[in-house]
Write an enzyme that holds these catalytic residues in place. Structure first.
Site, PDB file in Angstrom:
ATOM      1  N   GLN A 101       0.688  -1.132   0.066  1.00  0.00           N
ATOM      2  CA  GLN A 101      -0.193   0.191   0.035  1.00  0.00           C
ATOM      3  C   GLN A 101       0.801   1.344   0.030  1.00  0.00           C
ATOM      4  O   GLN A 101       1.771   1.502   0.912  1.00  0.00           O
ATOM      5  CB  GLN A 101      -0.988   0.032   1.175  1.00  0.00           C
ATOM      6  CG  GLN A 101      -1.889   1.250   1.124  1.00  0.00           C
ATOM      7  CD  GLN A 101      -2.934   1.299   2.184  1.00  0.00           C
ATOM      8  OE1 GLN A 101      -2.349   2.089   3.343  1.00  0.00           O
ATOM      9  NE2 GLN A 101      -3.946   1.281   2.144  1.00  0.00           N
ATOM     10  N   TYR A 186      -5.817  11.278   3.472  1.00  0.00           N
ATOM     11  CA  TYR A 186      -4.276  11.344   3.361  1.00  0.00           C
ATOM     12  C   TYR A 186      -4.247  12.146   2.039  1.00  0.00           C
ATOM     13  O   TYR A 186      -5.111  12.616   1.522  1.00  0.00           O
ATOM     14  CB  TYR A 186      -3.679  10.188   3.511  1.00  0.00           C
ATOM     15  CG  TYR A 186      -3.524   9.612   4.947  1.00  0.00           C
ATOM     16  CD1 TYR A 186      -3.094  10.352   5.664  1.00  0.00           C
ATOM     17  CD2 TYR A 186      -4.233   8.295   4.941  1.00  0.00           C
ATOM     18  CE1 TYR A 186      -3.006   9.837   6.919  1.00  0.00           C
ATOM     19  CE2 TYR A 186      -4.003   7.870   6.391  1.00  0.00           C
ATOM     20  CZ  TYR A 186      -3.691   8.480   7.291  1.00  0.00           C
ATOM     21  OH  TYR A 186      -3.558   8.157   8.795  1.00  0.00           O
ATOM     22  N   GLY A 336      -9.855  -6.099   8.671  1.00  0.00           N
ATOM     23  CA  GLY A 336      -8.383  -5.396   9.528  1.00  0.00           C
ATOM     24  C   GLY A 336      -8.058  -6.154  10.656  1.00  0.00           C
ATOM     25  O   GLY A 336      -7.554  -7.096  10.675  1.00  0.00           O
TER      26      GLY A 336
END
Length: 403
Positions: A101, A186, A336
């Site tokens: 990522q 982000y 996750g």
């Protein structure tokens, strides 16, 4: 309810995954000292590669300049590339697949953070607009320092070049593909968001201009890996790091973006659904920042290219995820936190074992057991470093297999 749909293989670009139980990127802050993966990281990924259909690495910083957390790994140096090779070798030895990522935090960085200082560059974002509500507890003397006003990046093409170089490095490190971190407020999200992007050039204003950087980055990185080895993660509901548009604007922006990405035939698009817990924990002036809507139903049908998988993410139970796949509404489910507690999560699902996520989760271990101001050199050397690495195993590699 059966979970059989999760256990079927999936054709993902040139790869056949062993199941549809994918591991989502999660920031874990264990790359000490500073930003180079170590043997602890190798073991963490090795444990989970034994059963995951696909692992997406934790966010890997594409430049020292775009750093938020201490001890998050990067991929801008040869030392980091060599260290990541040990991780990918371990994953492949277990028969696993791993995508890197690619992550740049943009305005969520802080000029007084150690890595930002070391970069010698300012905090860059689309525009000089601060993200509200931030806290930087790892900066000495500033336990509650909020985000500062960044510098608008003069030429966003520079950022595209940084992502492209990171993809070149990821390929050298033998990652099977790359995922763009286009979520959580982000830098790529900051370009998409009208509240964070006030540019008046070709990189801002209209929807077509605000999505430009994402599409150009995908196009350039696809030249390195091929589109069939490129993915992206998006969070249309906003929330973290002071992002979130009015509903009609969010739908227009992300619908246009996903439609354009779909034309490119990349490996997958992961969408984070709205989460009452996650997207409402970031309050601005006492109010939630997220934009509640049904992300999966709104944008999932826009992923029409047979080459592109649609992956759903955030808070799914195995049963709920299997139902989504069975109904044709997702290709796979990305989990996750369950992967933190259960290194053999997919085997747990296969055996029908109950998950013990929140009864076993070591909350203090999510981001590492760091002493105050963990960037200090005297804490990163010799016996102190060895002791710190022992501490960092807690809540990281010390969860045993459950089956």
């Amino acid at each position: 309810m059966t979970t059989a749909a999760l256990l079927r293989p999936l054709q993902l670009g040139p790869y056949t995954t062993r199941n549809r139980i994918f591991m989502s990127a999660m920031t874990r802050n264990r790359s000490v000292p500073t930003n180079v993966p170590n043997d602890l990281n190798v073991e963490y990924y090795r444990q989970r590669a034994r059963s995951a259909g696909l692992i997406v690495s934790e966010g890997i910083l594409v430049s020292q300049q775009g750093t938020e957390y201490p001890h998050a790994p990067g991929i801008w140096s040869q030392e980091q590339v060599n260290a990541w090779k040990k991780v990918t070798d371990a994953v492949h030895a277990e028969g696993g697949l791993i995508f890197a990522q690619l992550w740049h935090v943009g305005r969520v960085a802080h000029p007084e953070a150690p890595e930002q200082i070391a970069s010698g560059e300012p905090v860059y974002a689309p525009s000089a607009i601060a993200a509200r509500g931030g806290k930087f507890r790892h900066i000495p003397g500033k336990p509650d320092a909020t985000y500062v006003t960044p510098t608008g990046i003069p030429n966003p093409k520079t950022l595209v070049d940084i992502f492209t170089k990171a993809a070149i490095n990821a390929k050298e490190a033998n990652f099977d593909g790359v995922e763009f971190h286009g979520a959580h407020g982000y830098v790529l999200t900051q370009f998409l968001e009208s509240g964070a992007n006030h540019r008046t050039d070709e990189w801002g204003g209209s929807v077509a201009n605000r999505i430009r950087i994402v599409l150009e980055a995908i196009d350039e990185v696809s030249k390195i890996y091929g589109p069939e080895r490129v993915g992206i993660k998006l969070s249309p509901a906003g929330g973290p790091n002071d992002v979130g548009m009015p509903l009609d604007e969010a739908i227009e922006t992300y619908s246009t973006l996903i439609t354009e990405i779909d034309k490119r035939g990349i490996a997958y698009i992961t969408l984070m659904r709205y989460s009452e817990m996650m997207d409402n924990m970031y309050l601005i002036d006492g109010k939630p920042r997220g934009t509640p809507h049904d992300v999966i139903s709104t944008y999932g049908p826009l992923v029409k290219n047979p080459k592109t998988a649609f992956i759903a993410n955030v808070g799914y139970t195995p049963e709920e995820g299997a139902k989504l796949i069975e109904e044709g509404k997702a290709s796979a489910i990305s989990f996750g936190i369950p992967w933190i507690v259960h290194p053999d999560l997919a085997k747990m699902v296969e055996k029908g074992k109950p998950l013990e996520v929140f009864t076993k989760l070591d909350m203090r271990g999510l981001y590492g057991y760091f002493p105050p101001y963990p960037h200090r050199e005297d804490q990163m050397k010799g016996e102190n470093l060895a002791e710190l690495k022992e501490e960092l195993k807690k809540g990281y590699t010390d969860y045993p297999d459950s089956v």
